[in-house]
Design an enzyme around this catalytic site. Structure first.
Site, PDB file in Angstrom:
ATOM      1  N   GLU A  51       3.699  -2.588  -4.279  1.00 57.43           N
ATOM      2  CA  GLU A  51       3.130  -1.756  -3.216  1.00 57.43           C
ATOM      3  C   GLU A  51       1.807  -1.222  -3.733  1.00 57.43           C
ATOM      4  O   GLU A  51       1.777  -0.491  -4.727  1.00 57.43           O
ATOM      5  CB  GLU A  51       4.088  -0.602  -2.912  1.00 57.43           C
ATOM      6  CG  GLU A  51       3.792   0.171  -1.674  1.00 57.43           C
ATOM      7  CD  GLU A  51       4.318  -0.477  -0.407  1.00 57.43           C
ATOM      8  OE1 GLU A  51       3.521  -0.616   0.535  1.00 57.43           O
ATOM      9  OE2 GLU A  51       5.514  -0.831  -0.355  1.00 57.43           O
TER      10      GLU A  51
ATOM     11  N   TYR B 156       5.407   4.750   8.603  1.00 60.27           N
ATOM     12  CA  TYR B 156       6.673   5.477   8.577  1.00 60.27           C
ATOM     13  C   TYR B 156       6.771   6.572   9.634  1.00 60.27           C
ATOM     14  O   TYR B 156       7.778   7.266   9.720  1.00 60.27           O
ATOM     15  CB  TYR B 156       6.920   6.065   7.182  1.00 60.27           C
ATOM     16  CG  TYR B 156       7.287   5.023   6.147  1.00 60.27           C
ATOM     17  CD1 TYR B 156       7.568   3.698   6.517  1.00 60.27           C
ATOM     18  CD2 TYR B 156       7.351   5.336   4.801  1.00 60.27           C
ATOM     19  CE1 TYR B 156       7.893   2.746   5.573  1.00 60.27           C
ATOM     20  CE2 TYR B 156       7.682   4.383   3.850  1.00 60.27           C
ATOM     21  CZ  TYR B 156       7.943   3.087   4.242  1.00 60.27           C
ATOM     22  OH  TYR B 156       8.274   2.142   3.317  1.00 60.27           O
TER      23      TYR B 156
END
Length: 313
Positions: free
Chosen positions: A180, A290
């Site tokens: 990531e 998110y």
């Protein structure tokens, strides 16, 4: 894997896949994998078949995270065992195809290693994602990578948790590794983020080559951040967000958040403070993807994991 005289023995890692485009708007992995599909010379290592693979081509084509549902949460037993058919969400169909090519998940036939390349809008730097604290092969690899890129930092996020299950695309492999890298906006390519991802992959593949050649790696320790809790934004009774990540917390991934520290700021300027029992280390702070998951950030706790010596069997 077998173990003797405190050395864990693993089979050679002969089949390795590099996934890009699990989320179709995370451009570093998409671009690198497409480059390597055209010319894979830099990812080839002696005795290793390294396969670059676009996991969600429809999402990549649309430059969107996914088409029907999040592919990186689709690799559940239920989805993988469901009767195949066009009535299934596209990403569930794709998960079944990927499981067939690179798995089956949990079987001896599964690929040895899958690297799954992701970008984040959060200020996480280069983060390696570990799914099991008992995977000595991955821990040793991460230790090798961290040393190779030092003094640059490379945090390790451990997603092992009794309640939070992720069912990732990489979980098909015997040794799943997430990478990531951020901050990078969705649908955007930044050269520094691109290069950071490329460098980590180089060192990871170097480790595999050294291991396959018979190098024994001695015991080591790896500092990790273990996922603890998902934190949502403050909301009103209708579920609408009523506060933002506090400016003191924004972009402070991996930094300590202590009880009483500012956490959110309401639209009228009121500070909401962290009221947890002890210090935590937030990450994925204000991640764009998110918001739909009702998650402002994830809290983690620092741990040191010990990995025993490993060599090839």
């Amino acid at each position: 894997m077998t173990s003797s005289t405190n050395v864990s023995c693993f089979h050679e890692a002969r089949r390795v896949a590099i996934f890009g485009g699990t989320h179709g708007n995370e451009m570093s992995g998409v671009t690198l994998v497409n480059l390597w599909i055209q010319n894979g010379k830099e990812i080839q290592r002696k005795g290793v078949e390294t396969k670059p693979f676009i996991t969600n081509p429809r999402a990549v084509e649309k430059c969107t995270r996914y088409v029907d549902t999040d592919l990186n949460r689709a690799f559940t037993t239920e989805n993988l065992s469901a009767p195949s058919g066009d009535d299934l969400p596209y990403e569930v169909q794709r998960a079944q195809q990927i499981n067939e090519i690179f798995g089956p998940k949990g079987s001896p036939e599964a690929y040895d290693v899958i690297f799954d390349l992701h970008n984040t809008t959060s200020n996480m730097g280069c983060t390696l994602i570990l799914e099991s604290s008992k995977d000595y092969f991955n821990l040793q690899m991460m230790h090798y990578i961290k040393n190779a890129i030092a003094p640059d930092s490379c945090p390790v996020l451990l997603t092992e948790h009794p309640l939070l299950k992720y069912s990732t695309s990489r979980s098909v492999a015997k040794h799943p590794i997430g990478l990531e890298v951020g901050p990078q906006p969705q649908g955007v390519l930044r050269s520094n983020i691109f290069e950071s991802m490329r460098v980590v992959l180089k060192h990871a593949l170097d480790f595999i080559e050294l291991f396959n050649k018979g190098l024994e790696f001695p015991p080591c320790t790896v500092d990790v951040f273990r996922v603890s809790e998902k934190m949502d934004y403050p909301r009103d009774t209708n579920g609408n967000i009523i506060a933002m990540v506090h400016p003191n917390l924004q972009d402070c991934d991996w930094e300590p958040l202590n009880p009483g520290d500012p956490m959110f700021q309401t639209f009228d300027g009121t500070t909401i403070r962290y009221e947890g029992a002890g210090t935590v280390y937030p990450t994925f702070i204000n991640e764009a993807a998110y918001y739909e998951k009702q998650q402002a950030f994830v809290t983690t706790r620092r741990e040191t994991l010990a990995a025993g010596a490993i060599k090839k069997t």
